[in-house]
Design a protein around this motif. Structure first.
Motif, PDB file in Angstrom:
ATOM      1  N   GLY A  25       0.782  -1.236   0.000  1.00  9.88           N
ATOM      2  CA  GLY A  25       0.000   0.000   0.000  1.00  9.88           C
ATOM      3  C   GLY A  25       0.806   1.273   0.000  1.00  9.88           C
ATOM      4  O   GLY A  25       0.239   2.369   0.115  1.00  9.88           O
ATOM      5  N   HIS A  26       2.121   1.177  -0.148  1.00  6.72           N
ATOM      6  CA  HIS A  26       2.953   2.374  -0.171  1.00  6.72           C
ATOM      7  C   HIS A  26       2.943   3.011  -1.563  1.00  6.72           C
ATOM      8  O   HIS A  26       2.718   2.338  -2.575  1.00  6.72           O
ATOM      9  N   ASP A  27       3.183   4.305  -1.601  1.00  7.04           N
ATOM     10  CA  ASP A  27       3.233   5.074  -2.848  1.00  7.04           C
ATOM     11  C   ASP A  27       4.681   5.078  -3.325  1.00  7.04           C
ATOM     12  O   ASP A  27       5.547   5.694  -2.693  1.00  7.04           O
ATOM     13  N   VAL A  28       4.946   4.380  -4.404  1.00 10.05           N
ATOM     14  CA  VAL A  28       6.324   4.102  -4.814  1.00 10.05           C
ATOM     15  C   VAL A  28       6.649   4.796  -6.131  1.00 10.05           C
ATOM     16  O   VAL A  28       5.908   4.663  -7.112  1.00 10.05           O
ATOM     17  N   MET A  29       7.770   5.509  -6.137  1.00 12.86           N
ATOM     18  CA  MET A  29       8.335   6.051  -7.375  1.00 12.86           C
ATOM     19  C   MET A  29       9.662   5.345  -7.618  1.00 12.86           C
ATOM     20  O   MET A  29      10.535   5.349  -6.750  1.00 12.86           O
ATOM     21  N   VAL A  30       9.807   4.724  -8.780  1.00 10.64           N
ATOM     22  CA  VAL A  30      10.987   3.914  -9.068  1.00 10.64           C
ATOM     23  C   VAL A  30      11.887   4.603 -10.082  1.00 10.64           C
ATOM     24  O   VAL A  30      11.438   5.374 -10.932  1.00 10.64           O
ATOM     25  N   TRP A  31      13.168   4.287  -9.966  1.00 14.96           N
ATOM     26  CA  TRP A  31      14.153   4.702 -10.974  1.00 14.96           C
ATOM     27  C   TRP A  31      15.079   3.518 -11.224  1.00 14.96           C
ATOM     28  O   TRP A  31      15.460   2.793 -10.303  1.00 14.96           O
ATOM     29  N   ASN A  32      15.433   3.335 -12.487  1.00 12.80           N
ATOM     30  CA  ASN A  32      16.412   2.313 -12.858  1.00 12.80           C
ATOM     31  C   ASN A  32      17.232   2.839 -14.022  1.00 12.80           C
ATOM     32  O   ASN A  32      16.722   3.582 -14.876  1.00 12.80           O
ATOM     33  N   ARG A  33      18.490   2.464 -14.051  1.00 14.28           N
ATOM     34  CA  ARG A  33      19.371   2.958 -15.113  1.00 14.28           C
ATOM     35  C   ARG A  33      18.844   2.581 -16.490  1.00 14.28           C
ATOM     36  O   ARG A  33      18.845   3.395 -17.407  1.00 14.28           O
ATOM     37  N   SER A  34      18.395   1.319 -16.657  1.00 15.80           N
ATOM     38  CA  SER A  34      17.722   0.941 -17.897  1.00 15.80           C
ATOM     39  C   SER A  34      16.224   0.981 -17.628  1.00 15.80           C
ATOM     40  O   SER A  34      15.749   0.388 -16.657  1.00 15.80           O
ATOM     41  N   PRO A  35      15.445   1.682 -18.455  1.00  9.98           N
ATOM     42  CA  PRO A  35      14.050   1.983 -18.112  1.00  9.98           C
ATOM     43  C   PRO A  35      13.076   0.826 -18.233  1.00  9.98           C
ATOM     44  O   PRO A  35      11.956   0.916 -17.734  1.00  9.98           O
ATOM     45  N   LYS A  36      13.452  -0.285 -18.850  1.00  6.14           N
ATOM     46  CA  LYS A  36      12.494  -1.363 -19.102  1.00  6.14           C
ATOM     47  C   LYS A  36      11.870  -1.891 -17.805  1.00  6.14           C
ATOM     48  O   LYS A  36      10.658  -2.082 -17.709  1.00  6.14           O
ATOM     49  N   ALA A  37      12.721  -2.125 -16.783  1.00  9.02           N
ATOM     50  CA  ALA A  37      12.200  -2.655 -15.519  1.00  9.02           C
ATOM     51  C   ALA A  37      11.269  -1.659 -14.851  1.00  9.02           C
ATOM     52  O   ALA A  37      10.254  -2.041 -14.255  1.00  9.02           O
ATOM     53  N   ALA A  38      11.588  -0.369 -14.957  1.00  5.09           N
ATOM     54  CA  ALA A  38      10.729   0.649 -14.361  1.00  5.09           C
ATOM     55  C   ALA A  38       9.375   0.689 -15.043  1.00  5.09           C
ATOM     56  O   ALA A  38       8.332   0.835 -14.389  1.00  5.09           O
ATOM     57  N   GLN A  39       9.352   0.545 -16.346  1.00  7.07           N
ATOM     58  CA  GLN A  39       8.095   0.583 -17.070  1.00  7.07           C
ATOM     59  C   GLN A  39       7.207  -0.604 -16.717  1.00  7.07           C
ATOM     60  O   GLN A  39       5.976  -0.483 -16.669  1.00  7.07           O
ATOM     61  N   ALA A  40       7.824  -1.760 -16.449  1.00 16.11           N
ATOM     62  CA  ALA A  40       7.043  -2.920 -16.033  1.00 16.11           C
ATOM     63  C   ALA A  40       6.312  -2.645 -14.725  1.00 16.11           C
ATOM     64  O   ALA A  40       5.131  -2.981 -14.561  1.00 16.11           O
ATOM     65  N   LEU A  41       6.981  -1.980 -13.779  1.00 17.24           N
ATOM     66  CA  LEU A  41       6.341  -1.656 -12.506  1.00 17.24           C
ATOM     67  C   LEU A  41       5.330  -0.526 -12.651  1.00 17.24           C
ATOM     68  O   LEU A  41       4.362  -0.456 -11.896  1.00 17.24           O
ATOM     69  N   ALA A  42       5.550   0.340 -13.643  1.00 23.22           N
ATOM     70  CA  ALA A  42       4.575   1.404 -13.896  1.00 23.22           C
ATOM     71  C   ALA A  42       3.217   0.799 -14.244  1.00 23.22           C
ATOM     72  O   ALA A  42       2.166   1.334 -13.864  1.00 23.22           O
ATOM     73  N   GLY A  43       3.236  -0.326 -14.933  1.00 21.36           N
ATOM     74  CA  GLY A  43       1.999  -1.011 -15.264  1.00 21.36           C
ATOM     75  C   GLY A  43       1.285  -1.588 -14.054  1.00 21.36           C
ATOM     76  O   GLY A  43       0.116  -1.972 -14.135  1.00 21.36           O
ATOM     77  N   GLU A  44       1.989  -1.620 -12.915  1.00 22.03           N
ATOM     78  CA  GLU A  44       1.407  -2.132 -11.673  1.00 22.03           C
ATOM     79  C   GLU A  44       1.101  -0.994 -10.692  1.00 22.03           C
ATOM     80  O   GLU A  44       0.808  -1.251  -9.527  1.00 22.03           O
TER      81      GLU A  44
END
Length: 286
Positions: A25-44
């Protein structure tokens, strides 16, 4: 209570850990050097930052899960690094495996911004990260650890308090010496048994049925049976942790002969191009 989390680093471990923070239930903002993994979590439902500084500006808690001190230095203190956005009321929780001396130095730099720092590497690999059952080895001020514990328990089953910043990393590299020794011991036993004419599967059956069976051996048992080592904890990371442990042992004047052998074997494994395999692949270095 929902906490704003800036999460930096989405490798094998970080992706699962950030996902569990979202599930809690936490509000999470992610960063990753390669954006693919971040985009996968954006879908969640996760937010995505363009830079570490943006994620740090967002987070009440800034979680760092990177491969080592060089990456931590760049992401925390380099251009567009997290430190430039830090201030009072924020806490950096560095869950990367780094040398204790680097953890102490990073704590000083972060605290100079007005934020606080918790040194919190984890004991556990891919599956415990996915299951949220990591053991978190926390070093830092007691009140700060207590304040961030709800975030830590979104990722793990236990928070072990190890002392001041740097002692979490000390605990991690120390227990990973045992982890490496256990995998090497099982691998050596398998090869010895085969050289003496025993069937590998029969030998593993006996080990797993008796008092020597343990959670680690049960996790690695299918790998040794199939002679296939998909990464749960890559060998390159074990080699790095053992190197950090050897450096710390040398600085302390500690006698650690098994550690010296393990360093040689895991370095050999990397030389053979198996750094991405699970650390149980140490059998290929024997």
């Amino acid at each position: 209570m929902s906490v704003r989390i800036g999460f930096l680093g989405l490798g094998i471990m970080g992706t699962a850990m950030a996902r569990n923070c979202r599930k809690a239930g936490h509000d999470v903002m992610v960063w990753n050097r390669s954006p693919k993994a971040a985009q996968a979590l954006a879908g969640e439902g996760a937010r995505v930052a363009a830079t570490p500084a943006e994620a740090a500006a967002f987070g009440q808690v800034v979680v760092v899960m990177l491969t080592g001190p060089e990456a931590c230095e760049a992401v925390l203190f380099g251009p567009d690094g997290a430190a430039g956005s830090l201030g009072p009321g924020q806490t950096v929780v560095n869950m990367s495996t780094i040398p204790p001396a680097f953890a102490r130095e990073a704590a000083q730099k972060v605290r100079a911004t007005g934020a606080d720092y918790v040194d919190a590497p984890v004991s556990g690999s891919k599956k415990p990260a996915e299951d949220g059952t990591l053991v978190i080895l926390a070093g830092g001020r007691e009140a700060t650890i207590a304040a961030v514990e709800p975030v830590l328990l979104a990722m793990g089953k236990k928070v072990a308090r190890c002392g001041e910043a740097g002692m979490g990393s000390t605990m991690k590299i120390t227990v990973n010496v045992l982890l490496g020794a256990m995998a090497e011991g099982l691998a050596e036993t398998v090869l010895l048994g085969e050289s003496l004419g025993l069937d590998r599967k029969a030998l593993l059956d006996v080990i797993m049925a008796g008092p020597m069976a343990n959670d680690l051996f049960r996790l690695k048992d299918p790998m040794f049976r199939a002679d296939d080592y998909p990464p749960q904890f890559p060998a390159k990371h074990m080699a790095k942790d053992l190197r950090f442990a050897a450096e710390a042992a040398s600085q302390a004047g500690a006698n650690a002969p098994t550690l010296a052998v393990l360093n040689t074997l895991y370095a050999r494994l990397l030389d053979r191009g198996l750094g991405e395999a699970d650390f149980a692949a140490v059998i290929k270095a024997l």
